[in-house]
Design a protein around this motif. Sequence first.
Motif, PDB file in Angstrom:
ATOM      1  N   PHE A  81       0.735  -1.337   0.164  1.00  0.00           N
ATOM      2  CA  PHE A  81      -0.353  -0.012  -0.175  1.00  0.00           C
ATOM      3  C   PHE A  81       1.042   1.144   0.328  1.00  0.00           C
ATOM      4  O   PHE A  81       0.528   2.429   0.220  1.00  0.00           O
ATOM      5  CB  PHE A  81      -0.907  -0.468   1.062  1.00  0.00           C
ATOM      6  N   VAL A  82       1.819   1.473  -0.360  1.00  0.00           N
ATOM      7  CA  VAL A  82       2.587   2.213  -0.504  1.00  0.00           C
ATOM      8  C   VAL A  82       2.686   3.216  -1.294  1.00  0.00           C
ATOM      9  O   VAL A  82       2.314   2.452  -2.645  1.00  0.00           O
ATOM     10  CB  VAL A  82       4.783   1.940  -0.159  1.00  0.00           C
ATOM     11  N   GLU A  83       2.209   4.133  -2.039  1.00  0.00           N
ATOM     12  CA  GLU A  83       2.251   5.793  -2.731  1.00  0.00           C
ATOM     13  C   GLU A  83       2.742   5.039  -3.307  1.00  0.00           C
ATOM     14  O   GLU A  83       4.168   5.558  -3.718  1.00  0.00           O
ATOM     15  CB  GLU A  83       1.980   6.717  -2.383  1.00  0.00           C
ATOM     16  N   PRO A  84       3.123   5.181  -5.390  1.00  0.00           N
ATOM     17  CA  PRO A  84       3.416   4.663  -6.693  1.00  0.00           C
ATOM     18  C   PRO A  84       4.453   5.481  -6.560  1.00  0.00           C
ATOM     19  O   PRO A  84       2.941   6.753  -6.735  1.00  0.00           O
ATOM     20  CB  PRO A  84       3.223   3.552  -6.552  1.00  0.00           C
ATOM     21  N   GLU A  85       5.772   5.666  -7.213  1.00  0.00           N
ATOM     22  CA  GLU A  85       5.462   6.877  -7.999  1.00  0.00           C
ATOM     23  C   GLU A  85       5.152   6.706  -9.314  1.00  0.00           C
ATOM     24  O   GLU A  85       5.051   5.801  -9.719  1.00  0.00           O
ATOM     25  CB  GLU A  85       7.056   6.931  -8.083  1.00  0.00           C
TER      26      GLU A  85
END
Length: 193
Positions: free
Chosen positions: A188-192
Amino acid sequence: MTTTASVGVARASPFDDLASAKRRTNAKFLAGPVATARARLAALRRDLVVNGGLDVDDAREALTKATLDCATPRDSLKAYSNARDVCTLSIVTRSVTKGPAARNADDSQESMAVYDALERTKDAFGVVEAAVENSFVQQSGAEEKEKLDAAFVDADAALYDFARALAACFRFDDRSLDALREDVPGAFVEPER
């Protein structure tokens, strides 16, 4: 005189708490492969785009592991894949309707969103696979590295969207959703973008 205190908040049943804990455990189990795929793709991206330290066979093997057999199945699964779907993410996707994880109707908005996200992810994996192969054929010029890097970025974004669609199938409240994100941060880490 006897007074009774009124309870302003209804307490949840212990069975409701147990069911909620089980749903959260199931959600963590389904988000785990997404986190694994994202971590493996990031490592492969680093090795190919930044370090340039893999030969073509190592890159193919790493890509198969990173895509969880969704692009090209491992040799040990190729024969089996003719009869059954061996893509780990496809198996996870079926769990949102047919498995114990979350019961959603096949035609529900949540189920359809997961299936759509799976297709976008598989398409993105195909683009990464083609870009990896092409980067070895073209001897990794600057333009090829840019295309390869963009393919990895798109695949990571597709996996992130897939994880979010999976989580939506559980219809968690904000607190439970935040807990899931903390339990499986790699998914769930926001992607670039």
